[in-house]
Motif scaffolding. Structure first.
Motif, mmCIF file in Angstrom:
data_model
loop_
_atom_site.group_PDB
_atom_site.id
_atom_site.type_symbol
_atom_site.label_atom_id
_atom_site.label_comp_id
_atom_site.label_asym_id
_atom_site.label_seq_id
_atom_site.Cartn_x
_atom_site.Cartn_y
_atom_site.Cartn_z
ATOM 1 N N ASN A 39 0.890 -1.158 0.000
ATOM 2 C CA ASN A 39 0.000 0.000 0.000
ATOM 3 C C ASN A 39 0.926 1.205 0.000
ATOM 4 N N LYS A 90 1.808 5.182 -0.992
ATOM 5 C CA LYS A 90 1.413 6.546 -1.335
ATOM 6 C C LYS A 90 2.691 7.386 -1.399
ATOM 7 N N LYS A 134 4.187 11.172 -3.276
ATOM 8 C CA LYS A 134 3.986 12.338 -4.132
ATOM 9 C C LYS A 134 5.163 12.491 -5.084
ATOM 10 N N SER A 136 0.572 11.922 -7.850
ATOM 11 C CA SER A 136 0.876 11.161 -6.638
ATOM 12 C C SER A 136 0.540 9.694 -6.847
ATOM 13 N N ASP A 177 -0.747 6.282 -5.614
ATOM 14 C CA ASP A 177 -1.664 5.798 -4.583
ATOM 15 C C ASP A 177 -2.146 4.428 -5.047
ATOM 16 N N GLU A 183 -2.653 0.091 -3.994
ATOM 17 C CA GLU A 183 -2.727 -0.979 -2.994
ATOM 18 C C GLU A 183 -3.040 -2.283 -3.707
ATOM 19 N N GLY A 242 1.944 4.402 4.002
ATOM 20 C CA GLY A 242 1.605 3.064 3.546
ATOM 21 C C GLY A 242 2.262 1.940 4.322
ATOM 22 N N LYS A 291 -1.964 5.291 -10.353
ATOM 23 C CA LYS A 291 -3.179 4.694 -9.805
ATOM 24 C C LYS A 291 -3.653 3.540 -10.691
#
Length: 223
Positions: free
Chosen positions: A6, A8, A10, A15, A17, A19, A53, A217
């Motif tokens: 998981n 995260k 930037k 960014s 993100d 999981e 994360g 993502k």
């Protein structure tokens, strides 16, 4: 516990993100250049640190921001094949491969060291590069460099293998050969693997699980 991440983080233009959790086989992360794929691998390996994360392999938590856990790269027992292979030019093929096990505690024990060296010989035989062991990286082909890099990554018997666009530097004829070799490797060694690629065909060929990412993502889960 399965392989779980998981992450995260930037970046300059977006960014990350993401999981995901998987038990075994090959997870392919597919996406175009600049989608954040290599950063994800670097975070899993410990070369970069997520902003937030958790990352775990089997029953071991190697990163947990809230708990203050961040296991160093050298202690995560991960094999990593970089896009440019990152072989040491001043070392022979055999020295490059054995380098991966020199930092293992067992290497200091004479008997264990002998076992590890014998295992490296087995790996070289398996990948058909034993005859190259005294050659230097600038004297071998791209396909051979790829085999050396993969051998170095798995000689440590890693709990997880990370592959960053491992076929992208190869010409098409060499790719066809290496594809077959990698399929055999996948079947024989069965090391949980995260492979990143922009190539949909490679993704379909090797994936047991497959996700597509854009701007850090997941936009699609294909398996």
């Amino acid at each position: 516990m399965n392989t779980y991440f998981n992450i995260k983080k930037k970046l300059e233009h977006f960014s990350i993100d993401i999981e995901y959790e998987f038990e075994k086989g090959v997870l392919v992360i597919q996406g175009e250049s600049g989608a954040g794929k290599t950063t994800i691998l670097n975070c899993i390996s410990g070369l970069q640190t997520p902003d937030e994360g958790r990352i775990a392999f089997e029953d071991t938590m190697v990163f947990d921001k809230e708990a203050g856990i961040n296991v160093p790269t050298r202690l995560r027992n991960i094999g990593y094949v970089f896009q440019n292979y990152a072989l040491f030019p001043n070392m022979t093929v055999q020295q490059n491969i054995v380098y991966g096990i020199k930092n293992r505690p067992e290497y200091k024990d004479k008997d264990k060291k002998s076992e590890l060296v014998m295992y490296s010989e087995y790996i070289m035989e398996t990948f058909g590069i034993a005859h190259l062991k005294r050659k230097y990286p600038n004297h071998i082909s791209g396909g051979e460099k790829q085999r050396v890099a993969l051998s170095r990554a798995i000689v440590t018997k890693p709990r997880l293998l990370l592959l960053d666009e491992p076929f992208s530097a190869l010409d098409q004829q060499t790719k066809e050969i290496v594809y077959k070799e990698f399929a055999a490797f996948k079947e024989n060694f069965q090391i949980p693997t995260v492979l990143i690629t922009h190539d949909a065909m490679e993704s379909e060929m090797f994936a047991d699980r497959r996700i597509v990412i854009k701007d850090g993502k997941i936009i699609e889960k294909l398996l």
